[in-house]
Design a protein around this motif. Structure first.
Motif, mmCIF file in Angstrom:
data_model
loop_
_atom_site.group_PDB
_atom_site.id
_atom_site.type_symbol
_atom_site.label_atom_id
_atom_site.label_comp_id
_atom_site.label_asym_id
_atom_site.label_seq_id
_atom_site.Cartn_x
_atom_site.Cartn_y
_atom_site.Cartn_z
ATOM 1 N N PRO A 191 50.289 -17.302 -5.000
ATOM 2 C CA PRO A 191 51.302 -16.455 -5.642
ATOM 3 C C PRO A 191 52.702 -16.843 -5.157
ATOM 4 N N VAL A 192 53.678 -16.789 -6.059
ATOM 5 C CA VAL A 192 55.049 -17.223 -5.720
ATOM 6 C C VAL A 192 55.577 -16.494 -4.483
ATOM 7 N N ILE A 193 55.236 -15.220 -4.341
ATOM 8 C CA ILE A 193 55.807 -14.443 -3.235
ATOM 9 C C ILE A 193 55.518 -15.108 -1.880
ATOM 10 N N ASN A 194 54.398 -15.829 -1.799
ATOM 11 C CA ASN A 194 54.050 -16.457 -0.517
ATOM 12 C C ASN A 194 54.857 -17.706 -0.210
ATOM 13 N N GLU A 233 60.981 -16.706 3.924
ATOM 14 C CA GLU A 233 60.299 -15.671 4.698
ATOM 15 C C GLU A 233 61.122 -14.386 4.830
ATOM 16 N N SER A 234 62.423 -14.539 5.021
ATOM 17 C CA SER A 234 63.270 -13.363 5.256
ATOM 18 C C SER A 234 63.342 -12.445 4.023
ATOM 19 N N LYS A 235 62.936 -12.976 2.842
ATOM 20 C CA LYS A 235 63.080 -12.167 1.621
ATOM 21 C C LYS A 235 61.743 -11.710 1.043
ATOM 22 N N ARG A 236 60.646 -12.087 1.710
ATOM 23 C CA ARG A 236 59.326 -11.804 1.129
ATOM 24 C C ARG A 236 59.075 -10.314 0.936
ATOM 25 N N GLU A 237 59.384 -9.533 1.953
ATOM 26 C CA GLU A 237 59.060 -8.108 1.859
ATOM 27 C C GLU A 237 59.882 -7.440 0.762
ATOM 28 N N GLU A 238 61.165 -7.753 0.784
ATOM 29 C CA GLU A 238 62.095 -7.143 -0.175
ATOM 30 C C GLU A 238 61.721 -7.484 -1.637
ATOM 31 N N LEU A 239 61.164 -8.681 -1.853
ATOM 32 C CA LEU A 239 60.890 -9.117 -3.230
ATOM 33 C C LEU A 239 59.425 -8.970 -3.665
ATOM 34 N N LEU A 240 58.665 -8.283 -2.813
ATOM 35 C CA LEU A 240 57.223 -8.164 -3.054
ATOM 36 C C LEU A 240 56.886 -7.720 -4.476
ATOM 37 N N GLN A 252 61.675 -13.731 -7.853
ATOM 38 C CA GLN A 252 61.072 -14.353 -6.666
ATOM 39 C C GLN A 252 61.397 -15.850 -6.632
ATOM 40 N N MET A 253 61.363 -16.476 -7.803
ATOM 41 C CA MET A 253 61.657 -17.914 -7.864
ATOM 42 C C MET A 253 63.080 -18.218 -7.378
#
Ligand code: HEM
Length: 324
Positions: free
Chosen positions: A154-157, A161-168, A175-176
């Motif tokens: 999945p793109v989120i992975n 890293e610093s934006k993963r939670e915010e863009l979940l 996300q891209m």
């Protein structure tokens, strides 16, 4: 040669196939009579393949650099064949999924070990003599490498890293925008995007968006989850999870570490390292422990994720080999 009933049967079937499309069988027979026999060099397009190295300097080692990149791109193409077969299979079998992940692992295993061709294969002085003529081209601009990532997880992975939670829960498009390489390819002193990334985005961004959307429900992780929902035995589950762990390590740790080691061999210099042709702050950008791209976080412990890219990797590899 005898005109056996079996042979006649085959010819009748062939004739049926051709005539069922409204075409004339005899025209085909005449065509075969005149057709050339196949040969190896045309079949694999050997002459074209060998003419695809166009050095831009007369430095002797430059063709080695070009050829090894081309070899890697061909391996990437092999990898994409497997990813697309998994993504498009209508009724995916567990054994087929496993076989294809194993193939991916063998390709990346081969790439990791053959990277010695690059690490030890050119004189540093020769490399430094031709590299400036390539700027701002960089392996960073390998579109196939990015496509492989999009097909694996999945793109989120693979968002920074610093934006993963915010863009979940954000859209694929959002996300891209924060994908790790877009975020990471910045000139450190100015914070501006490195030109290598600007060029790359201009050429391929629409293709990447299309791929990200197309793989959303059929990337390797999604297809694994689907197999799990349909029911896997304990043995199958262990075997698939191990194959996926190995894939995660191969693509996100082993290959990047070997690549980083190669960059160090050619670009490290005291007191200041040599700038990369792509212009990134490569010492911080390339090592897997800084980026922590993890395709399948669900398959790793919190400590393993926190220590991504460090020495525990070898222990896990031995363990996976042991239970295979
Ligand atoms: C002497 C050999 C090599 C050196 C010194 C080298 C160096 C670098 C550097 C410094 C970067 C960071 C981007 C930049 O600022 O340019 C990079 C990125 C990259 N290179 Fe290489 N490279 C080498 C060989 C290769 C080969 C053979 C491939 C195969 C296609 C490759 C593929 C990549 C990829 C995919 C990236 C992006 C990695 C990421 O985004 O994490 N490189 N390379």
């Amino acid at each position: 040669m005898e005109w056996t009933p079996e042979l006649m049967e085959k010819l009748t079937a062939l004739r049926g196939k051709i005539e069922s499309t409204g075409q004339d069988f005899e025209t085909y027979v005449d065509g075969w009579q005149r057709a050339q026999f196949k040969n190896y060099w045309d079949y694999i397009q050997l002459e074209t393949l060998l003419s695809l190295q166009r050095p831009v300097t007369d430095v002797q080692d430059e063709p080695i650099f070009i050829i090894y990149h081309q070899i890697t791109e061909l391996y990437f193409k092999l990898a994409r064949i497997e990813i697309d077969a998994i993504a498009s299979a209508e009724a995916l079998e567990v054994s087929d999924f496993k076989e294809r992940i194993d193939r991916l692992n063998r390709y990346f295993g081969a790439l990791r070990s053959s990277f010695g061709v690059m690490e030890k294969g050119m004189k540093k002085s020769e490399f430094l003599a031709f590299r400036d003529a390539l700027a701002p081209a960089s392996g960073f601009q390998s579109a196939q490498y990015r496509m492989i990532e999009l097909g694996c997880a999945p793109v989120i992975n693979i968002v920074a890293e610093s934006k993963r939670e915010e863009l979940l829960r954000s859209s694929i498009e959002e996300q891209m925008e924060a994908i790790y390489w877009r975020d990471g390819a910045k000139i450190e002193s100015t914070g501006q995007p490195a030109y290598t990334a600007v060029q790359f985005i201009e050429k391929y961004w629409d293709d990447f968006l299309f791929a990200a959307e197309s793989y959303e429900h059929c990337n390797i992780w999604e297809r694994f989850c689907e197999l799990k929902r349909n029911g896997l035995s304990d043995e199958e589950l262990v075997s698939l999870e191990n194959a996926l762990r190995l894939l995660d390590l191969n693509v996100n740790v082993n290959w990047p570490l070997q690549h980083y080691k190669t960059a160090v061999r050619y670009l490290s210099k005291k007191p200041t390292d040599i700038a990369a042709t792509g212009g990134t702050n490569w010492q911080k950008y390339l090592p897997p422990r800084f980026q922590r791209r993890i395709f399948y976080p669900e398959l790793w412990t919190e400590t393993q994720q926190a220590e991504w890219g460090k020495s525990w990797v070898e222990d896990v590899l031995r363990e996976i080999e042991g239970v295979k």
